[in-house]
Design an enzyme around this catalytic site. Structure first.
Site, PDB file in Angstrom:
ATOM      1  N   LEU A  83       0.811  -1.211   0.000  1.00  0.00           N
ATOM      2  CA  LEU A  83       0.000   0.000   0.000  1.00  0.00           C
ATOM      3  C   LEU A  83       0.846   1.262   0.000  1.00  0.00           C
ATOM      4  O   LEU A  83       0.400   2.310  -0.454  1.00  0.00           O
ATOM      5  CB  LEU A  83      -0.929   0.011   1.218  1.00  0.00           C
ATOM      6  N   SER A 119       4.889   3.162   1.655  1.00  0.00           N
ATOM      7  CA  SER A 119       6.031   3.096   2.561  1.00  0.00           C
ATOM      8  C   SER A 119       6.174   4.435   3.257  1.00  0.00           C
ATOM      9  O   SER A 119       5.744   5.473   2.747  1.00  0.00           O
ATOM     10  CB  SER A 119       7.316   2.753   1.802  1.00  0.00           C
ATOM     11  N   GLY A 148       8.841   2.147   7.679  1.00  0.00           N
ATOM     12  CA  GLY A 148       8.727   0.871   6.990  1.00  0.00           C
ATOM     13  C   GLY A 148       7.679   0.890   5.906  1.00  0.00           C
ATOM     14  O   GLY A 148       7.286   1.948   5.414  1.00  0.00           O
ATOM     15  N   GLU A 149       7.237  -0.297   5.520  1.00  0.00           N
ATOM     16  CA  GLU A 149       6.239  -0.454   4.472  1.00  0.00           C
ATOM     17  C   GLU A 149       4.898  -0.863   5.073  1.00  0.00           C
ATOM     18  O   GLU A 149       4.845  -1.423   6.168  1.00  0.00           O
ATOM     19  CB  GLU A 149       6.691  -1.514   3.467  1.00  0.00           C
ATOM     20  N   VAL A 150       3.841  -0.601   4.320  1.00  0.00           N
ATOM     21  CA  VAL A 150       2.500  -1.004   4.727  1.00  0.00           C
ATOM     22  C   VAL A 150       1.898  -1.870   3.630  1.00  0.00           C
ATOM     23  O   VAL A 150       1.926  -1.502   2.452  1.00  0.00           O
ATOM     24  CB  VAL A 150       1.593   0.213   4.996  1.00  0.00           C
ATOM     25  N   ASP A 197       2.320  13.835  14.688  1.00  0.00           N
ATOM     26  CA  ASP A 197       2.455  13.789  13.227  1.00  0.00           C
ATOM     27  C   ASP A 197       1.063  13.814  12.593  1.00  0.00           C
ATOM     28  O   ASP A 197       0.736  12.996  11.738  1.00  0.00           O
ATOM     29  CB  ASP A 197       3.221  12.531  12.815  1.00  0.00           C
TER      30      ASP A 197
END
Length: 499
Positions: free
Chosen positions: A241, A243, A247-249, A354
């Site tokens: 989906l 990054s 990290g990555e999703v 954030d």
């Protein structure tokens, strides 16, 4: 349009069973019991609780057993309740004779309105509007709910199409002394079912003829409390989906049947301990406006498993054809949902650090939830940024930029920028300005001007208040939630007139 007097109202400080014909419903089940309530792992007892009256219920929805102590049931299946303590009830199927635990909100007495697919007992007016305005509900979609203001009374909520776009209209359902019901006194009905049947044949003064009951998507399966640290082989990564900093999703599946989002740690950007710290913070913060954490894989590469949000991040969604056509009331309602989630974080004495449109996720029904708690921390009063930590300048409050000090009031500043992203359908804040230019401009009192698409009341009374130079002068999220939820109700009637 305008604001209600929320500033004055909200503190700145913030039985026996006999065979009947069962009409089961197609709407989605309510949320499953929370993670913290998983005491149904106690062994089922062959005997009924002596204090439990003999009681029979019908399954409103299918329930697939997650553990060997659960009872798998099909919608419409009749059960005898053996014990009804807490959110999990011990029951015996009258079809299979098997015993086990079922979620209490998946069943209802055999003679009850809950088996009607249009009946949403405790849904609020605001959530009724949100559900009916979901894309899968068309004009004439409806639901009946209990009235919030008049205990024991009911309200009919109907989706309508006007020159201003999609709206939801509400009608009072009044009760007769003999037990009947009516919307208009010229025609009465013995039951709510008869009322629905009549207005489904013809509108008879309503904004629309009733068509289909309000629908929901299938609910997320239960995630057991004892499944916090899970084996990697129980997860299947299907589609990347995106990054981010950590990290990555991925979209994937847990045990091949539950769709989830899986976040993987990017080596070298964050220690495993810090990653697990992020997961533990998310685990303690549970609210319907926060993306829910399910589990983690603790061996490297570390995975964190959360609920899957079908429409992706709000920033990208606002730039799609569907997102770019959202009306201003829908945009403000999305803002109110984010404020609701942040008000919970505020009450929990936490911060996000954030907050921006890229970290708000959107569900299939266009509901918003706050994601990415990688920078959130439980605090006493403030969290000082570690040296070298990254944060997005254009969303960050001046005191956080210059001194590295983050409080919930810095999140309020970021929320003001997020509102600008929303009302401009995802435009980059401070267009044409570099990060150093933004910092220098803010030092000299510059604030982004009101966009053409933004109502002056929203800009002057809410957005600029979030950008006060002194953090203590910025509003609370409790206040922001209140004024955003009430933004369009000041000039609207609560109910439609009798047809």
């Amino acid at each position: 349009m305008g604001l209600l007097s929320s500033k004055r109202q909200v503190s700145e400080k913030g039985k026996g069973w006999s065979p009947v014909k069962i009409r089961t419903q197609d709407k989605a089940p309510p949320p499953l019991p929370p993670l913290v309530v998983f005491n149904h792992l106690a062994p089922p007892s062959p005997n009924q609780d002596p204090d439990e009256e003999e009681r029979f219920v019908v399954a409103l929805f299918d329930y697939a057993a997650v553990n060997d102590r659960d009872l798998q049931v099909l919608k419409g299946e009749k059960l005898q309740v053996l014990r009804s303590t807490g959110d999990w009830w011990l029951a015996r199927s009258l079809v299979t004779g098997r015993e086990g635990y079922v979620p209490s909100n998946f069943v209802a007495p055999v003679e009850t309105l809950e088996v009607e697919k249009w009946f949403f007992r405790t849904i609020s007016r605001k959530d009724a509007e949100r559900q009916l305005l979901a894309p899968m509900n068309k004009a004439g979609s409806f639901l009946i709910r209990e009235s919030e203001s008049n205990k024991g009374a009911f309200s009919l909520s109907v989706k309508d199409i006007t020159t201003q776009g999609e709206v939801v209209k509400h009608y009072k359902i009044r009760s007769l002394d003999n037990g009947g019901y009516y919307i208009s006194p010229r025609i009465t009905f013995p039951t709510l079912q008869a009322l629905v049947q009549h207005y489904s044949k013809k509108g008879d003064g309503l904004c629309q003829k009733l068509t289909l009951p309000c629908v929901n998507l299938a609910p997320k399966n239960l995630w057991a409390q004892d499944e916090w640290e899970i084996p990697r082989q129980s997860l299947k990564l299907v589609r990347k989906l995106g990054s981010g900093q950590f990290g990555e999703v991925w979209m994937g599946y847990y045990k091949n049947n539950m769709k989830v989002a899986i976040k993987t740690l990017k080596e070298g950007t964050m220690s495993p301990e810090a990653f697990l710290g992020e997961a533990n913070v998310m685990k303690t913060l549970q609210h319907e406006r926060l993306v829910r954490l399910y589990a983690v894989v603790t061996r490297e590469p570390i995975y964190i498993v959360t609920e899957y949000m079908a429409r992706g991040c709000l920033l990208d969604f606002l730039k799609t054809d569907e997102g770019s056509r959202l009306s201003l009331p829908r945009l403000i309602d999305m803002s109110a949902q984010v404020a609701e989630g942040m008000a919970y974080i505020e009450r929990m004495n936490s911060i996000h650090r954030d907050l921006r449109a890229a970290n708000i996720l959107v569900s299939e029904t266009l509901c918003c939830k706050i994601a990415d708690f990688g920078l959130a921390r439980i605090i006493d009063s403030e969290y000082t940024a570690q040296e070298g930590a990254k944060f997005p300048i254009k969303w960050t409050a001046p005191e956080a930029i210059h001194f590295g000090v983050f409080t919930i009031k810095a999140d309020v500043w970021s929320f003001g920028v997020l509102l600008m992203e929303i009302v401009t359908y995802g435009r980059v804040p401070y267009p044409g300005m570099s990060n150093p230019e933004v910092i220098r401009s803010l030092e000299h009192g510059y604030r982004m001007p009101c966009p053409e698409t933004c109502p002056p009341e929203l800009y002057n009374d809410i957005i600029t208040e979030c950008w006060r130079g002194r953090p203590e002068e910025r509003p609370t999220f409790e206040f922001l939630q209140s004024v955003l939820e009430d933004f369009y109700t000041a000039t609207e009637g609560q109910y439609e007139l009798q047809p």
